[in-house]
Scaffold this motif. Structure first.
Motif, PDB file in Angstrom:
ATOM      1  N   LEU A  40       0.815  -1.218   0.000  1.00 43.22           N
ATOM      2  CA  LEU A  40       0.000   0.000   0.000  1.00 43.22           C
ATOM      3  C   LEU A  40       0.847   1.266   0.000  1.00 43.22           C
ATOM      4  N   PRO A  41       1.909   1.390   0.813  1.00 47.67           N
ATOM      5  CA  PRO A  41       2.741   2.596   0.717  1.00 47.67           C
ATOM      6  C   PRO A  41       3.387   2.780  -0.650  1.00 47.67           C
ATOM      7  N   SER A  42       3.747   1.658  -1.302  1.00 46.99           N
ATOM      8  CA  SER A  42       4.403   1.768  -2.613  1.00 46.99           C
ATOM      9  C   SER A  42       3.459   2.289  -3.684  1.00 46.99           C
ATOM     10  N   LEU A  43       2.151   2.083  -3.512  1.00 43.83           N
ATOM     11  CA  LEU A  43       1.202   2.564  -4.518  1.00 43.83           C
ATOM     12  C   LEU A  43       1.206   4.088  -4.610  1.00 43.83           C
ATOM     13  N   TYR A  44       1.632   4.769  -3.552  1.00 40.73           N
ATOM     14  CA  TYR A  44       1.673   6.234  -3.560  1.00 40.73           C
ATOM     15  C   TYR A  44       2.996   6.769  -4.096  1.00 40.73           C
ATOM     16  N   GLU A  45       3.941   5.885  -4.328  1.00 39.28           N
ATOM     17  CA  GLU A  45       5.250   6.321  -4.806  1.00 39.28           C
ATOM     18  C   GLU A  45       5.295   6.261  -6.334  1.00 39.28           C
ATOM     19  N   GLU A  46       6.210   7.023  -6.919  1.00 34.25           N
ATOM     20  CA  GLU A  46       6.296   7.124  -8.379  1.00 34.25           C
ATOM     21  C   GLU A  46       7.646   6.676  -8.906  1.00 34.25           C
ATOM     22  N   ASP A  47       8.381   5.882  -8.120  1.00 34.13           N
ATOM     23  CA  ASP A  47       9.708   5.443  -8.541  1.00 34.13           C
ATOM     24  C   ASP A  47       9.684   4.051  -9.153  1.00 34.13           C
ATOM     25  N   TRP A  48       8.542   3.638  -9.670  1.00 32.87           N
ATOM     26  CA  TRP A  48       8.443   2.325 -10.286  1.00 32.87           C
ATOM     27  C   TRP A  48       7.472   2.375 -11.465  1.00 32.87           C
ATOM     28  N   ASP A  49       7.667   1.430 -12.388  1.00 34.77           N
ATOM     29  CA  ASP A  49       6.743   1.239 -13.508  1.00 34.77           C
ATOM     30  C   ASP A  49       5.952  -0.058 -13.367  1.00 34.77           C
ATOM     31  N   VAL A  50       6.570  -1.048 -12.755  1.00 35.75           N
ATOM     32  CA  VAL A  50       5.912  -2.331 -12.514  1.00 35.75           C
ATOM     33  C   VAL A  50       6.117  -2.699 -11.048  1.00 35.75           C
ATOM     34  N   HIS A  66      -1.851   7.167 -11.346  1.00 26.14           N
ATOM     35  CA  HIS A  66      -2.398   5.904 -11.850  1.00 26.14           C
ATOM     36  C   HIS A  66      -3.460   6.138 -12.923  1.00 26.14           C
ATOM     37  N   GLU A  67      -3.261   7.198 -13.684  1.00 25.82           N
ATOM     38  CA  GLU A  67      -4.200   7.489 -14.766  1.00 25.82           C
ATOM     39  C   GLU A  67      -4.245   6.363 -15.787  1.00 25.82           C
ATOM     40  N   ASN A  68      -3.090   5.753 -16.044  1.00 27.78           N
ATOM     41  CA  ASN A  68      -3.021   4.700 -17.058  1.00 27.78           C
ATOM     42  C   ASN A  68      -2.329   3.463 -16.474  1.00 27.78           C
ATOM     43  N   THR A  69      -2.866   2.974 -15.356  1.00 26.31           N
ATOM     44  CA  THR A  69      -2.306   1.808 -14.660  1.00 26.31           C
ATOM     45  C   THR A  69      -3.203   0.598 -14.886  1.00 26.31           C
ATOM     46  N   ILE A 107      -7.415  -6.739   1.599  1.00 16.48           N
ATOM     47  CA  ILE A 107      -6.239  -6.090   1.010  1.00 16.48           C
ATOM     48  C   ILE A 107      -6.539  -5.599  -0.401  1.00 16.48           C
ATOM     49  N   LEU A 108      -7.188  -6.431  -1.208  1.00 13.38           N
ATOM     50  CA  LEU A 108      -7.492  -6.045  -2.585  1.00 13.38           C
ATOM     51  C   LEU A 108      -8.490  -4.892  -2.632  1.00 13.38           C
ATOM     52  N   GLU A 109      -9.414  -4.843  -1.703  1.00 11.76           N
ATOM     53  CA  GLU A 109     -10.328  -3.698  -1.633  1.00 11.76           C
ATOM     54  C   GLU A 109      -9.553  -2.406  -1.441  1.00 11.76           C
ATOM     55  N   ARG A 110      -8.574  -2.445  -0.558  1.00 10.73           N
ATOM     56  CA  ARG A 110      -7.777  -1.246  -0.302  1.00 10.73           C
ATOM     57  C   ARG A 110      -6.902  -0.895  -1.499  1.00 10.73           C
ATOM     58  N   VAL A 111      -6.356  -1.900  -2.173  1.00 13.43           N
ATOM     59  CA  VAL A 111      -5.527  -1.638  -3.358  1.00 13.43           C
ATOM     60  C   VAL A 111      -6.358  -0.974  -4.457  1.00 13.43           C
ATOM     61  N   ILE A 112      -7.535  -1.532  -4.733  1.00 18.65           N
ATOM     62  CA  ILE A 112      -8.393  -0.965  -5.779  1.00 18.65           C
ATOM     63  C   ILE A 112      -8.837   0.443  -5.410  1.00 18.65           C
ATOM     64  N   GLU A 113      -9.122   0.662  -4.143  1.00 15.82           N
ATOM     65  CA  GLU A 113      -9.539   1.998  -3.697  1.00 15.82           C
ATOM     66  C   GLU A 113      -8.436   3.018  -3.917  1.00 15.82           C
ATOM     67  N   VAL A 114      -7.199   2.668  -3.568  1.00 11.00           N
ATOM     68  CA  VAL A 114      -6.069   3.589  -3.770  1.00 11.00           C
ATOM     69  C   VAL A 114      -5.865   3.874  -5.248  1.00 11.00           C
ATOM     70  N   LEU A 115      -5.906   2.842  -6.084  1.00  8.30           N
ATOM     71  CA  LEU A 115      -5.685   3.037  -7.516  1.00  8.30           C
ATOM     72  C   LEU A 115      -6.790   3.892  -8.139  1.00  8.30           C
ATOM     73  N   GLU A 116      -8.023   3.678  -7.731  1.00 12.10           N
ATOM     74  CA  GLU A 116      -9.120   4.488  -8.273  1.00 12.10           C
ATOM     75  C   GLU A 116      -8.995   5.947  -7.853  1.00 12.10           C
ATOM     76  N   ASN A 117      -8.597   6.192  -6.620  1.00 14.29           N
ATOM     77  CA  ASN A 117      -8.449   7.576  -6.146  1.00 14.29           C
ATOM     78  C   ASN A 117      -7.321   8.300  -6.865  1.00 14.29           C
ATOM     79  N   GLN A 118      -6.348   7.541  -7.367  1.00 16.81           N
ATOM     80  CA  GLN A 118      -5.205   8.150  -8.049  1.00 16.81           C
ATOM     81  C   GLN A 118      -5.273   7.972  -9.564  1.00 16.81           C
ATOM     82  N   SER A 119      -6.459   7.665 -10.099  1.00 16.85           N
ATOM     83  CA  SER A 119      -6.571   7.369 -11.535  1.00 16.85           C
ATOM     84  C   SER A 119      -7.129   8.516 -12.357  1.00 16.85           C
TER      85      SER A 119
END
Length: 898
Positions: free
Chosen positions: A219-229, A279-282, A261-273
């Motif tokens: 979850l913390p890594s989803l907010y970071e921008e130092d990765w592509d995969v 995560h506009e194009n993730t 866990i997956l609920e939280r992952v999807i929620e973070v990605l949607e908020n940043q999409s």
């Protein structure tokens, strides 16, 4: 007088006259093993070639005009969540199956999202290719190839991947990869990750360490921008299956944890999409590497093992729909009345499809094809050309046809390179067929489809039919290659295997005739009174061995193998009991062995149930001991405390051993190291348990570092055993020296094996000790040597059993003649040997190998020994590795005839 006649006969005929049957038998066995393994252990050559962006210029396909590599990228970032051993019915709604099970409908978030957003989120039934072990599946997922059965031995020591792969292409093309979870990834890709958080995966008893590590970093890594995969590999479901089975409370708890866990992952990605956000194009992919049986086993090719799931979700608006010709989905209402659709795909297609979505070169050895439904999730990322009067679906089909063109060209390039460089490549007929199908597809592309794509004035009525025909042609080619590859690399050569088995049977017949010939030359007949039990034992041995060999022809035999082996063992015990009654010898030992085999039957049932009180296996069992024990409240505490007490007793016996004159340097220090390891194991169990409420140390230290310390001590002990003899004076006679060395060696190994086998390990060892201590007064040093070898079986039922069969039998045959001449009293040996832990005295008596002229035939004894070791292996509950019992039987059969 008879001995002198035999000696003169040997001199007359010469040594060769008596040894040529042995050499002939050996050659027949070697030929049989070679042919059988050649048909079973299929091999594939790994090519070191790599794909590069510039390679596509050599293809007949259209090149990208926007500066991308092989294909237009449809996603900028990828979040890959791997849930190890994810069965298909963990993800698909229960309404897709004939009967609802307790473990279904636990991953609610995936089916809810797939129902609410059917165009941007899809559930796939993904079919894996055997072998379905984690290492081979990760190789297949990243290379797009077909790892073969010969690679299975690497599951516990993964080497870096030599072939080109999806991860390697990411790094070569400037993509940054972050990994967390199963440390197998860092072994396969040691220098590929920008950041990695690996956690040990070997301890299947640990359900939480790897998963908690993933949760801490995901979850913390989803907010970071130092990765592509970003890759997160969870192991809890796999370990819960191995230990408790699918139908168990720990499994359901793990699935519900994953759902949260997956609920939280999807929620973070949607908020940043949103537009301009990270995560506009993730693209999110949640997948399993393989499935598992109801017992939590995997490795074979059954439907439960090869069927897993993939959930893919795009956070951009997709195309309206995939053309129906390329849509494989089937839809049903779930329990809540929501419409859920499930598509299907091959895991073989994963690497090339994700590579196409990210716009990187396809792995050089990939033979999969780009899946149209997964590829369609990124269609909105391509900008429409205003000058073209084409719909979104038509634009997608254009890009998909060109991507398939590159895909087919890449596969054809690999087939040509593989056939040119490998001795185990495709046949000439196969190559001709592949070349013909590819030529048809390429001609259609060059003379029709490519010209239509270059003409921007064409409308849908002209272009779409040509594109569909072109896609069909490429599908035909790619399907042809994958089918031929599977026939070469994942299917057994039954003819060679059958020939090997036939030659082995011929060698057995040849040996039988050789025995008859030898008896005739020496004036003996098989019907003589002295040999009556030899004949009875031999016939019964071949009868049991035949039943066991035929049983392996059943695909589902492994599910009941422990019970069958115990039944055969008890049956042979009854035969031995009859012989004991007739001869008036070893009657108490034979009865004791039958009692222990009955106890072993109940322990096997506990092992099969995976100690899960909620398991479906426990509900179906009728054994009153197991059912009563599972209903007692004190049982949970006894299950925690009793193994520790057993381990303390083992340590006490070991300490008593060190006080004897048998054990001087370095043997004494080896045993003291084992005692220290036992103490550390007890601390590890206390730290890992939630029953005591005592925190001896930090949980992370108790779970992660103590096992490593135990392994390090074991390594030091083995080095001391190996090199200590170079600097010591051997003051013991060969009898005492054998006892000292064997005891020290077994004690050095026991800590590692007990740690891996869990809390059942010391219990089985302790029960065996009690059986041995009851009758130690009648033990001769010759039988001590046999018991030493049986210890190797008991302490190494976890995978090591098969190797020690050869070592143990070799030890017996080596010392057999020496000990046969020294049937004297060895009270000192008895005192210190049995004050330690020589288990299985009843087994030893039952497996007594030609203690004298009136002893049972050794072929009968070797089979009994083999069955005893197999039953002890199944007592551990970790019997999924028994797919290789055939190797064990073949080894025993070969030594049997020495």
């Amino acid at each position: 007088m008879k001995q002198s006649e035999t000696t003169s006969l040997v001199a007359e005929r010469g040594k060769w006259g008596y040894t040529w049957p042995l050499w002939t038998t050996l050659l027949l066995h070697l030929l049989a093993v070679f042919l059988f393994t050649a048909g079973f252990l299929l091999t594939r050559t790994e090519l070191p070639h790599r794909s590069h962006c510039s390679d596509v210029s050599h293809s007949p396909c259209l090149s990208s005009n926007n500066g991308s590599c092989w294909t237009k990228p449809a996603a900028n970032r990828l979040v890959l969540v791997v849930l190890d051993a994810l069965r298909f019915d963990f993800v698909a709604p229960s309404t897709f199956f004939a009967e609802s099970k307790p473990w279904m409908d636990r991953l609610q978030v995936l089916k809810n999202v797939a129902s609410a957003r059917p165009l941007s989120a899809r559930i796939f039934k993904a079919i894996a290719d055997p072998p379905t072990t984690s290492l081979q599946r990760l190789k297949g997922l990243t290379t797009g190839g077909l790892p073969t059965f010969v690679d299975v031995g690497n599951s516990f020591g993964a080497p870096a991947i030599v072939e080109d792969n999806f991860i390697n292409q990411l790094v070569l093309n400037g993509k940054k990869v972050v990994m967390m979870g199963d440390d197998t990834w860092t072994q396969l890709f040691p220098h590929h990750f920008e950041r990695s958080y690996p956690y040990p995966s070997f301890n299947v008893k640990d359900l939480h360490t790897v998963d908690n590590g993933c949760i801490d970093h995901l979850l913390p890594s989803l907010y970071e921008e130092d990765w592509d995969v970003l890759i997160a590999h969870f192991l809890g479901v796999d370990h819960a299956g191995h230990i408790f089975g699918v139908d168990s409370a720990p499994m359901i708890e793990k699935l519900e944890q994953y759902n949260t866990i997956l609920e939280r992952v999807i929620e973070v990605l949607e908020n940043q999409s949103g537009p301009g956000k990270s995560h506009e194009n993730t693209l999110l992919v949640v997948m399993g590497d393989h499935g598992q049986t109801l017992n939590g086993d995997h490795g074979g090719g059954s439907a439960e093992e090869v069927e897993t799931a993939i959930f893919a979700m795009s956070f951009k608006k997709p195309i309206s729909s995939v053309p129906p010709e390329f849509d494989s989905c089937s839809c049903q209402l779930d329990l809540d009345g929501k419409n859920v659709c499930v598509s299907s795909m091959q895991q073989l297609d994963f690497a090339v499809t994700v590579s196409a979505l990210l716009g990187i070169p396809f792995p050089y050895g990939s033979i999969g094809h780009i899946n149209p439904e997964l590829y369609a999730l990124g269609a909105d990322s391509w900008n429409l050309d205003a000058s073209q009067k084409l719909s979104e679906s038509d634009i997608w089909m254009q890009n998909y046809a060109n991507a398939l063109c590159i895909n087919s060209w890449q596969v054809k390039r690999y087939v040509d390179a593989y056939s040119a460089s490998s001795a185990v490549g495709f046949s000439n007929d196969d190559l001709s067929r592949i070349a013909s199908v590819y030529a048809q597809a390429e001609n259609h592309w060059s003379h029709s489809t490519k010209k239509l794509l270059l003409d921007i004035q064409n409308d849908s009525d002209t272009l779409v039919p040509a594109l569909k025909r072109q896609i069909d042609a490429y599908f035909k080619f790619l399907t042809t290659v994958s089918e031929l590859a599977r026939s070469k690399w994942t299917e057994f050569d039954l003819k060679m295997m059958g020939t090997g088995i036939g030659i082995m049977l011929i060698s057995l017949i040849f040996q039988f005739l050789t025995i008859l010939r030898a008896n005739k030359q020496h004036g003996e007949t098989l019907s003589s009174s002295g040999n009556s039990w030899v004949i009875t034992g031999s016939v019964f041995t071949f009868f049991l061995l035949g039943i066991r060999a035929c049983s392996f022809l059943s695909n589902s035999y492994i599910l009941e193998e422990g019970k069958v082996a115990n039944f055969l063992l008890s049956t042979s015990g009854i035969v031995a009991l009859r012989q004991s009654v007739i001869k008036g010898k070893a009657l108490i030992e034979s009865i004791g062995f039958l009692i222990l085999s009955t106890f072993c039957r109940f322990v096997i049932e506990v092992g099969l149930s995976k100690q899960a009180a909620t398991s479906a296996f426990m509900k179906d069992y009728t054994s009153w001991i197991v059912n009563i024990a599972s209903g007692l409240v004190v049982w949970d505490y006894a299950a925690e405390v009793v193994p520790m007490l057993a381990l303390i007793l083992l340590a006490a016996w070991l300490y008593n051993v060190t006080s004897g004159s048998f054990f001087d340097w370095p043997w004494k220090y080896v045993i003291l190291g084992t005692i220290l390891s036992y103490v550390l194991i007890i601390v590890h169990w206390i730290t890992d348990s939630n029953k005591f409420g005592v925190a001896l140390m930090a949980e992370s230290i108790g779970r992660n570092y103590i096992p490593r310390i135990v392994y390090a001590i074991a390594l030091g002990q083995l080095l001391l055993l190996g090199f200590g003899q170079l600097f010591m004076k051997n003051c013991l006679d060969y009898k005492a020296n054998l006892v000292a060395k064997t005891t020290a060696m077994l004690s050095a190994w026991s800590s590692t094996v007990i740690l891996l086998s869990g809390k059942q390990g010391p219990m089985v060892a302790f029960a065996s000790i009690v059986g041995g201590a009851l009758s130690f007064c009648t033990l001769s040093l010759y039988k001590i040597s046999i018991t030493c070898c049986i210890i190797l079986q008991i302490h190494f039922w976890h995978g090591f059993t098969y190797a020690t069969n050869i070592c143990g039998l070799a030890m017996i045959l080596t010392f057999r003649s020496q000990f046969h001449e020294h049937q004297t009293s060895c009270s000192l040996a008895k005192k210190y040997v049995f004050s330690h832990f020589f288990p299985g005295y009843f087994i030893m008596k039952f497996v007594d190998i030609e203690g004298g002229k009136q002893g049972p035939h050794r072929s009968f004894s070797i089979l009994q020994w083999s069955l005893s070791a197999t039953c002890l292996f199944f007592c551990s509950g970790h019997w999924y590795a028994c797919n290789f019992q055939g190797v064990h039987l073949m080894a025993s059969a070969m030594v049997l005839h020495l």
